[in-house]
Design a protein around this motif. Structure first.
Motif, PDB file in Angstrom:
ATOM      1  N   ASN B   8       0.817  -1.217   0.000  1.00 30.74           N
ATOM      2  CA  ASN B   8       0.000   0.000   0.000  1.00 30.74           C
ATOM      3  C   ASN B   8       0.853   1.271   0.000  1.00 30.74           C
ATOM      4  O   ASN B   8       0.616   2.214   0.757  1.00 30.74           O
ATOM      5  CB  ASN B   8      -0.968  -0.020   1.192  1.00 30.74           C
ATOM      6  CG  ASN B   8      -1.941  -1.170   1.092  1.00 30.74           C
ATOM      7  OD1 ASN B   8      -2.252  -1.635  -0.007  1.00 30.74           O
ATOM      8  ND2 ASN B   8      -2.418  -1.659   2.227  1.00 30.74           N
ATOM      9  N   ILE B  31      -3.336  -6.558   7.871  1.00 35.87           N
ATOM     10  CA  ILE B  31      -4.261  -6.299   6.770  1.00 35.87           C
ATOM     11  C   ILE B  31      -5.437  -7.274   6.912  1.00 35.87           C
ATOM     12  O   ILE B  31      -5.332  -8.452   6.580  1.00 35.87           O
ATOM     13  CB  ILE B  31      -3.568  -6.502   5.400  1.00 35.87           C
ATOM     14  CG1 ILE B  31      -2.362  -5.575   5.267  1.00 35.87           C
ATOM     15  CG2 ILE B  31      -4.549  -6.302   4.247  1.00 35.87           C
ATOM     16  CD1 ILE B  31      -2.693  -4.095   5.218  1.00 35.87           C
ATOM     17  N   SER B  33      -8.616  -6.841   5.668  1.00 38.14           N
ATOM     18  CA  SER B  33      -9.686  -6.814   4.654  1.00 38.14           C
ATOM     19  C   SER B  33      -9.752  -8.121   3.887  1.00 38.14           C
ATOM     20  O   SER B  33     -10.828  -8.557   3.484  1.00 38.14           O
ATOM     21  CB  SER B  33      -9.448  -5.653   3.681  1.00 38.14           C
ATOM     22  OG  SER B  33      -8.243  -5.838   2.965  1.00 38.14           O
ATOM     23  N   THR B  72      -3.831  -3.512  -1.190  1.00 41.03           N
ATOM     24  CA  THR B  72      -5.034  -4.110  -0.600  1.00 41.03           C
ATOM     25  C   THR B  72      -6.112  -3.023  -0.486  1.00 41.03           C
ATOM     26  O   THR B  72      -5.851  -1.848  -0.744  1.00 41.03           O
ATOM     27  CB  THR B  72      -4.747  -4.702   0.798  1.00 41.03           C
ATOM     28  OG1 THR B  72      -4.519  -3.611   1.707  1.00 41.03           O
ATOM     29  CG2 THR B  72      -3.532  -5.616   0.789  1.00 41.03           C
ATOM     30  N   GLU B  74      -7.219  -1.542   1.925  1.00 42.12           N
ATOM     31  CA  GLU B  74      -6.886  -0.471   2.864  1.00 42.12           C
ATOM     32  C   GLU B  74      -6.325   0.764   2.151  1.00 42.12           C
ATOM     33  O   GLU B  74      -6.465   1.891   2.637  1.00 42.12           O
ATOM     34  CB  GLU B  74      -5.878  -0.980   3.912  1.00 42.12           C
ATOM     35  CG  GLU B  74      -6.471  -1.857   5.013  1.00 42.12           C
ATOM     36  CD  GLU B  74      -6.752  -3.291   4.595  1.00 42.12           C
ATOM     37  OE1 GLU B  74      -6.601  -3.625   3.403  1.00 42.12           O
ATOM     38  OE2 GLU B  74      -7.156  -4.087   5.461  1.00 42.12           O
ATOM     39  N   SER B  77      -9.252   3.154   0.262  1.00 42.27           N
ATOM     40  CA  SER B  77     -10.413   3.321   1.140  1.00 42.27           C
ATOM     41  C   SER B  77     -11.451   4.330   0.638  1.00 42.27           C
ATOM     42  O   SER B  77     -12.649   4.042   0.677  1.00 42.27           O
ATOM     43  CB  SER B  77      -9.969   3.654   2.560  1.00 42.27           C
ATOM     44  OG  SER B  77      -9.076   4.722   2.519  1.00 42.27           O
TER      45      SER B  77
END
Lengths: 256, 156
Positions: B8, B31, B33, B72, B74, B77
């Motif tokens: 990220n 992480i 999610s 990911t 995250e 968002s």
């Protein structure tokens, strides 16, 4: 599969050295391998060999062993040559994420019965490129038992071809219960029938006669497993091959 | 063994087992999610982007991630939140378990495809299994989103 070691060699000779140890395995997409119950050994990653490209020469496409099925599906030249068949034949293999990981080399080395890739490539007169330098017709490669060979790529000659592909799945995204590809090239007519559930096999028509091709295709051995019966598969083979033949009759040659 | 990769947008180093998958490593790094659902590379709940392309982290060997760029949910968002809220407003969700992987793949699709036909969208999202909705409500809402908000936003 629970490997105890990992290696990403920089040369194919190093891969061959690692393959001498029986427990060590090449991990291509790592999609089927990870489901096997084995443990121990070294995971051999081919990512540093530069075999993840499709090269176009004057008379062929050279597809590296680590090329993803997604790259194959989207390749302009291959789709132009086959009238968009690479996209059509590969799009139903699980999902985009899966096809981003699955590789051409991994698909062929398994010689899996359910392989869409094998069925698609057989009528294209493809050859498997091994390391050390050796080229084997895909038809012969597929007929052999899975070995510990190092596949560096696949060679598909450029050709004027009319080719069609059909597959039947019990549910979307599942492995096919029958695959069929038929092709006309230079007056020659051939078909590959896979997922019988045995691996795909090529049949050729005498004098380009579709009825002869159909007869030979239906003489191939078909079998029963949890997905479909022998009788159903034979019936599907007839229906799909007739449809593919009709498509190749009506279709235009897409290639140069 | 030790691997280094970009997660990220930030450089990270992690200690991994040679036989481990990326999903386990990412969850260990906080992480949450991504979900381990089918654990057989079929359902798409563990979808992340590897160098911008959607991949199944449950099947991606962790050592292979060395030097790669991993993204990911995250990291996405704001965009993901807007899309997820739209899906909720449209009644296209039920339990939400598959949402993170589904959203990752929808956003990848938005960046990758040039034509959002019904067939293109269904084919692209075929690797994301939803255990509740039966897909119809999801596809209806996505079609609306792509025709409206998606069309205006265009490809990133």
């Amino acid at each position: 599969m629970n490997f105890t070691d990992y290696a990403a060699p920089g040369t194919p000779d190093e891969v061959l050295e690692l393959l001498k140890k029986k427990q060590n395995r090449i991990a291509a997409g790592n999609l089927w391998l990870r489901l096997s119950g084995r443990s121990g050994g070294t995971m051999i990653d081919l990512k540093n060999l530069g075999w993840d490209r499709i090269e176009e020469t004057e008379d062929a496409y050279i597809i590296g062993a680590s090329v993803s099925l997604r790259a194959l599906e989207l390749h302009e030249g291959l789709n132009r040559m086959t009238g968009g068949l690479f996209a059509k034949a590969l799009k139903d293999i699980v999902g985009v994420q899966f096809r981003n990981a699955a590789t051409v080399g991994g698909s062929l080395s398994m010689r899996a019965g359910f392989s869409d890739v094998l069925t698609l490539l057989l009528p294209l007169d493809a050859a498997v490129l091994l390391y050390p330098e050796k080229e084997i017709p895909l038809e012969d490669f597929a007929a052999a038992a899975p070995g510990r060979e190092l596949i560096r790529g696949v060679r598909i000659p450029k050709q004027k071809i009319r080719i069609a592909y059909r597959a039947i799945r019990n549910t979307a995204g599942n492995v096919p219960v029958l695959t069929c590809a038929a092709a006309r090239r230079d007056g020659m007519l051939c078909a590959a029938i896979g997922a019988r559930p045995r691996k795909a096999q090529l049949v050729r028509a005498g004098n380009g006669d579709p009825q002869d091709l159909l007869k030979k295709a239906l003489e191939l051995p078909f079998g029963t497993n949890a997905a479909a019966t022998e009788h159903y598969r034979r019936h599907l083979a007839k229906v799909l091959l007739e449809r593919c033949l009709k498509e190749t009759e009506e279709g235009k040659e897409a290639a140069e | 063994m030790k691997i280094s990769f970009t997660l990220n947008g930030k450089a990270v180093t992690a200690e991994v087992h040679p036989g481990e998958n990326l999903l386990a490593v990412l969850r260990r790094l906080g992480i949450m999610s991504i979900k381990c659902a089918c654990d057989s590379a079929n359902c798409g709940c563990c979808t992340v982007w590897v160098n911008g392309h959607p991949a199944l982290s449950c099947a991606y060997p962790a050592p292979r991630a060395d030097g790669q760029e991993i993204t990911t949910l995250e990291a996405l968002s704001a965009e993901a939140e807007a899309f997820a809220a739209y899906m909720a407003d449209e009644g296209a969700d039920q339990c939400g378990f598959c949402n993170p992987g589904f959203v990752m793949n929808v956003l990848a699709m938005k960046r990758e495809l040039t034509e959002f036909t019904d067939e293109n969208v269904k084919t692209y999202l075929a690797g994301n299994l939803c255990r509740c909705t039966g897909f119809a409500s999801q596809h209806r809402a996505i079609a609306k989103w792509l025709a409206g908000e998606g069309k205006e936003a265009g490809k990133e």
